[in-house]
Design an enzyme around this catalytic site. Structure first.
Site, PDB file in Angstrom:
ATOM      1  CG  ASN A 599      -2.363  -1.029   0.760  1.00 24.28           C
ATOM      2  OD1 ASN A 599      -2.634  -0.808  -0.046  1.00 24.28           O
ATOM      3  ND2 ASN A 599      -1.870  -2.042   2.181  1.00 24.28           N
ATOM      4  CG  ASP A 661      -6.420  -0.823  -2.397  1.00 25.94           C
ATOM      5  OD1 ASP A 661      -7.197  -1.553  -2.278  1.00 25.94           O
ATOM      6  OD2 ASP A 661      -5.471  -0.696  -1.712  1.00 25.94           O
ATOM      7  CD  GLU A 718      -9.393  -4.554  -1.915  1.00 26.25           C
ATOM      8  OE1 GLU A 718      -8.694  -3.766  -0.823  1.00 26.25           O
ATOM      9  OE2 GLU A 718     -10.142  -3.202  -2.191  1.00 26.25           O
TER      10      GLU A 718
HETATM   11  P1  C2E Z   1      -7.126  -2.347   1.937  1.00 28.21           P
HETATM   12  O1  C2E Z   1      -5.568  -2.176   1.620  1.00 28.21           O
HETATM   13  O2  C2E Z   1      -7.747  -1.893   1.588  1.00 28.21           O
HETATM   14  O3  C2E Z   1      -7.239  -3.563   2.302  1.00 28.21           O
HETATM   15  C1  C2E Z   1      -7.435  -4.390   2.104  1.00 28.21           C
HETATM   16  C2  C2E Z   1      -8.125  -4.792   3.909  1.00 28.21           C
HETATM   17  O4  C2E Z   1      -9.499  -5.433   4.148  1.00 28.21           O
HETATM   18  C3  C2E Z   1      -7.295  -5.330   4.891  1.00 28.21           C
HETATM   19  O5  C2E Z   1      -8.160  -4.818   6.134  1.00 28.21           O
HETATM   20  C4  C2E Z   1      -8.367  -6.656   5.095  1.00 28.21           C
HETATM   21  O6  C2E Z   1      -7.963  -6.757   6.167  1.00 28.21           O
HETATM   22  C5  C2E Z   1      -9.361  -6.775   4.303  1.00 28.21           C
HETATM   23  N1  C2E Z   1      -9.782  -7.574   3.986  1.00 28.21           N
HETATM   24  C6  C2E Z   1      -9.418  -8.629   2.943  1.00 28.21           C
HETATM   25  N2  C2E Z   1     -10.751  -9.447   2.934  1.00 28.21           N
HETATM   26  C7  C2E Z   1     -11.690  -9.512   3.816  1.00 28.21           C
HETATM   27  C8  C2E Z   1     -13.097  -9.804   3.188  1.00 28.21           C
HETATM   28  O7  C2E Z   1     -13.433 -10.854   3.710  1.00 28.21           O
HETATM   29  N3  C2E Z   1     -13.888  -9.311   4.855  1.00 28.21           N
HETATM   30  C9  C2E Z   1     -13.918  -8.519   5.549  1.00 28.21           C
HETATM   31  N4  C2E Z   1     -14.722  -7.275   6.163  1.00 28.21           N
HETATM   32  N5  C2E Z   1     -12.215  -7.700   5.043  1.00 28.21           N
HETATM   33  C10 C2E Z   1     -11.417  -7.830   4.374  1.00 28.21           C
HETATM   34  P2  C2E Z   1      -6.657  -4.624   7.064  1.00 28.21           P
HETATM   35  O8  C2E Z   1      -5.911  -5.054   7.596  1.00 28.21           O
HETATM   36  O9  C2E Z   1      -7.579  -3.872   9.076  1.00 28.21           O
HETATM   37  O10 C2E Z   1      -5.953  -2.961   6.800  1.00 28.21           O
HETATM   38  C11 C2E Z   1      -7.227  -1.705   6.455  1.00 28.21           C
HETATM   39  C12 C2E Z   1      -6.492  -1.165   5.429  1.00 28.21           C
HETATM   40  O11 C2E Z   1      -5.294  -0.252   6.059  1.00 28.21           O
HETATM   41  C13 C2E Z   1      -6.230  -1.026   4.254  1.00 28.21           C
HETATM   42  O12 C2E Z   1      -7.581  -0.960   3.576  1.00 28.21           O
HETATM   43  C14 C2E Z   1      -5.126  -0.751   3.870  1.00 28.21           C
HETATM   44  O13 C2E Z   1      -5.565   1.279   3.733  1.00 28.21           O
HETATM   45  C15 C2E Z   1      -4.532   0.085   5.074  1.00 28.21           C
HETATM   46  N6  C2E Z   1      -2.731  -0.859   5.141  1.00 28.21           N
HETATM   47  C16 C2E Z   1      -2.466  -1.686   6.452  1.00 28.21           C
HETATM   48  N7  C2E Z   1      -1.763  -2.233   5.921  1.00 28.21           N
HETATM   49  C17 C2E Z   1      -1.427  -0.067   5.032  1.00 28.21           C
HETATM   50  C18 C2E Z   1       0.393  -0.134   5.206  1.00 28.21           C
HETATM   51  O14 C2E Z   1       1.315  -1.160   5.880  1.00 28.21           O
HETATM   52  N8  C2E Z   1       0.420   0.903   4.784  1.00 28.21           N
HETATM   53  C19 C2E Z   1      -0.322   1.572   3.950  1.00 28.21           C
HETATM   54  N9  C2E Z   1      -0.243   2.792   3.798  1.00 28.21           N
HETATM   55  N10 C2E Z   1      -1.865   0.818   4.953  1.00 28.21           N
HETATM   56  C20 C2E Z   1      -2.278  -0.048   5.000  1.00 28.21           C
HETATM   57 MG    MG Z   2      -5.050  -2.398  -0.175  1.00 24.19          MG
HETATM   58 MG    MG Z   3      -8.195  -2.022   0.121  1.00 24.33          MG
END
Ligand code: C2E
Ligand code: MG
Ligand code: MG
Length: 760
Positions: A599, A661, A718
């Protein structure tokens, strides 16, 4: 008779000596000249006395020498004194030397007289039956007389001219001396020229000496003082009223007459007129007082400084009093203006920040039972307003907001300009109406010719709970509340509450620990598999997790938004990209052909050169760029579009795959999409509603997938949680899938196990 005069001389000499000793302590500049004159008076007086007393030729002749030579010294001293007393100086050195020379010659020729007998001789005549030696003048004596009379006449002329030229009050001091000199000189001349026996004229000089002593050193022209004081009182710009011991006004100067409108010198009416003008009774007692009186109010007010003083005699009895009144309106107004300028902002005329804070402090302290709200008010994008419409428009906007505050803040509120485009307000709690405020702010517009611009104003509100808190901290809290307004156009007002407070504390808490956490690798990349239509895991998305030693497992929602706000997201992303590269490098060694998506936050573009950092990383780990996929969100393209596109183009040209994204979660512009340099469209999970019969959502999904196909992009959905969803998406033509249906984001070792079991 002779003895009587001799006695008188002795008394005079003693008196002169006494005067001299008194004169010595005088501080006056003329003291030296007076002392000299008095000293020089003594020899001729003694000479004269010897002549009077002598009954033999020799002592009489000695007396004559003392007398004549003494007269030379006296005449020199008289001249010197005259210059000092009349405040004139020698025109040049020559006449002074000349006078000295002729007098010295006189002394010398007297010294020669015993040899040549050219100056004088004495002859005995009978007076009261005893011999008296009188002078027979010769040529030398005539020389002496010419010189002495010449200088004496010069002295008289100097006094005369000085007296004529002086103001009347000063004449006295010259007149008395002039008259004394004339009388004394006349008396002496009478004796000299009539040769009347027993010359007593030195008595006149004695009196002259005493007069000089008094006039030169002790005389104070009282009439002069009186005049000066009277003139001063008349000419003074201040009004002055003089009262006698009984409090009756006896005189007032012109300004005083004009001040109260006295007519025809009816001074006794002044207390009554003063009372009419200033409203209070004039105090006739012998007290002394002073103070400022205000007449009228507002801009028409006049200010007067008044002081009453009493005059007492040596015994302390009141002999009268006087009242002075000075119009200090101009000074007061200037002072008020200065005070106003120091406390008011010049553009908006509102309180300055410092004065606002002071006023709020005072208000809160003075009303302990009243609850208050503090408002921090800010114009959204004011810089932009200035840039686009010009500073004149910006200034007008600020002034209009100032007027808005004047109209809307209740009278028991306080408001001012904190600085730039920010304003502060304190209102009583019950006067605060959020709904009304929202409406009023919503209606705030600026006209520019026929155009009407809506100006967005945000207000952060803090309810003053901790009354002793510094006012600046109260505004900090209101500002914090304001900064939580996310929907910039609908909501205008936000409140400071416990949540904001905790959020701030939390943000401070984790921000302070981030560096350490990254160093200790407490932030860990979790991998969520990405699956293709054949059910193969083709890659993974790296998602950050913080395994906090005290707070436990933290999902990104606990820290990513905080760091996106304060810019520290850059640190995390850089770290996460490196972790991804490490994993990819390891996988390559194991012969695994998988990609990892990382990301990229919009903030990264502000704080670093994204393209070069990523390229450098891939080079460092010697990776195929297509293995490290780049996820950007739509917000990245919201500002500085051209440059951002260049960065993405650059990365794609290098072989990186760029993914959009959360497509559809924000302000997706389909128009922008056609030019967007991206390879994969990651469709936001919101389109996968739990209700699979939602026809609208399905239609949109289908169209996005078709659109991406038409634009030559892959689509990835996603949030796939069920088999049904997977099948539906497959049918729609979606190529890649990510979601809990396959797996949640997993730590690396679990991801490895998943891979192993997956292929099995
Ligand atoms: P994202 O990049 O859109 O990541 C996808 C999010 O959707 C992830 O949440 C993932 O756990 C969640 N997800 C995937 N499959 C499902 C599903 O079937 N159902 C549901 N309800 N959720 C699902 P996560 O890991 O909590 O991350 C949230 C957001 O935080 C990410 O959205 C991204 O925008 C941000 N993020 C996480 N790690 C990083 C990073 O290292 N750097 C940056 N800049 N942003 C990050
Ligand atoms: Mg992402
Ligand atoms: Mg996403």
């Amino acid at each position: 008779m002779r003895y009587a005069f001799a006695g008188l001389y002795i008394v005079m000499v003693l008196a002169i000596l006494a005067c001299m000793s008194v004169a010595k302590s005088s501080y006056r500049k003329i003291k030296g000249a007076v002392l000299m004159l008095l000293t020089m008076l003594i020899p001729p007086m003694i000479g004269n006395m010897i002549i009077i007393l002598s009954t033999a030729k020799i002592p009489a002749t000695i007396g004559c020498y003392i007398y004549f030579i003494g007269m030379d010294s006296f005449i020199m001293a008289l001249l010197h004194f005259t210059f000092e007393y009349c405040v004139i100086s020698w025109p040049s050195k020559i006449p002074r030397y000349l006078v000295h020379a002729v007098l010295t010659i006189d002394v010398i020729q007297y010294a020669m007289n015993p040899i040549f007998g050219h100056a004088f001789d004495t002859e005995a005549i009978q007076v009261d039956g005893r011999p008296y030696y009188r002078v027979i003048p010769y040529l030398g004596q005539t020389y002496h007389r010419v010189i002495v009379y010449g200088i004496f006449a010069a002295v008289l002329v100097i006094f005369l001219i000085k007296m004529i030229r002086s103001a009347r009050v000063y004449m006295e001091r010259y007149f008395v001396i002039l008259i004394t000199l004339v009388l004394t000189g006349g008396w002496q001349s009478y004796y000299i020229f009539s040769r009347t026996p027993v010359e007593k004229s030195m008595a006149g000089y004695g009196i002259f000496g005493l007069l000089i002593f008094y006039f030169a050193l002790y005389y104070r022209p009282l009439t002069l003082l009186d005049r000066l004081l009277a003139n001063m009182a008349s000419d003074m710009p201040d009004a002055i009223f003089f009262y006698d011991a009984d409090g009756r006004c006896i005189w007032a100067n012109k300004p005083a007459i004009e001040l109260v409108g006295l007519k025809d010198d009816k001074f006794d009416r002044s207390p009554e007129l003063l009372q009419k003008k200033f409203g209070d009774k004039y105090d006739v007692s012998d007290s002394e007082w002073s103070g400022v009186k205000t007449v009228g109010c507002g801009s028409k007010a006049s200010y007067y400084f008044q002081a009453k003083r009493t005059v007492r005699d040596e015994k302390g009895h009141v002999t009268g009093s006087f009242l002075t009144i000075r119009d200090i309106t101009a000074e007061q107004k200037l002072l008020q203006q200065e005070r106003y300028n120091a406390t008011h902002d010049s553009l908006t005329d509102l309180f300055t920040k410092e004065f606002l804070f002071d006023s709020i402090r005072k208000k809160i302290d003075e009303n302990p039972d009243q609850d208050y709200m503090v408002h921090y008010i800010d114009i959204l994008n004011f810089k932009l307003i200035n840039d686009v419409f010009g500073t004149e428009f910006g200034d007008r906007t600020l002034k209009k907001l100032a007027t808005f505050l004047r109209d809307h803040v209740p009278s028991d509120g306080v408001f001012g300009r904190i600085g730039g485009d920010t304003f502060g307000v304190l209102v009583p709690k019950e006067a605060f109406d959020e709904k009304k405020l929202e409406e009023d702010l919503n209606a705030f517009t600026m006209n520019e010719g026929p155009l009407e611009h809506h100006i967005v104003i945000h207000v952060g509100v803090y309810e003053v709970v901790e009354r002793d808190m510094e006012i600046s901290f109260m505004f900090d809290r209101a500002l914090l509340a304001m900064s939580t307004i996310e929907d910039e156009y609908q909501t205008h007002v936000a409140f400071y509450d416990e949540k904001i407070r905790n959020d701030v504390l939390w943000a401070q808490h984790i921000s302070a620990q981030l560096k350490e956490a990254l160093r200790k690798r407490n932030v860990v990349p979790y991998l969520q598999p990405i699956v293709d239509t054949d059910g193969n895991i083709v890659g993974a998305e790296a998602l950050a997790r913080w395994i906090h030693p005290h707070d436990g497992f933290l999902p990104p929602s606990d820290f990513i938004p905080v760091f996106e706000k304060n810019g520290m997201i850059v640190e995390i992303d850089r770290y996460m990209w490196r972790c991804a590269c490490e994993i990819l490098s390891e996988w390559e060694k194991q012969g695994r052909d998988l990609f990892i998506s990382v990301n990229i936050s919009p903030k990264d573009f502000y704080f670093m050169d994204v393209a070069s950092e990523i390229k450098d990383l891939v080079k460092e780990f010697d990776l195929d760029p297509s293995k490290l996929r780049i996820e950007i969100t739509e917000t990245v393209m919201m500002t500085d579009v051209e440059n951002r596109m260049k960065v993405l183009d650059d990365l794609r040209n290098e072989g990186f795959i760029v993914e959009m994204d959360d497509f559809g979660s924000g302000y997706s512009s389909l128009n922008l999409l056609k030019d967007m340099p991206v390879d994969v469209l990651k469709i936001d999970m919101r389109f996968l509603t739990s209700n699979s019969d939602d026809v609208k959502a399905r239609t949109i999904l289908q169209n996005i997938i078709n659109l991406s196909k038409d634009l030559g992009m892959f689509s990835l959905t996603e949030g796939v949680e069920t088999k049904k969803q997977l099948e539906m998406l497959s049918d729609m033509g979606c190529k890649l899938f990510q979601g809990y249906y396959f797996a949640k984001p997993l730590p690396l070792n679990e991801f490895d196990s998943l891979l192993a079991s997956w292929s099995a």
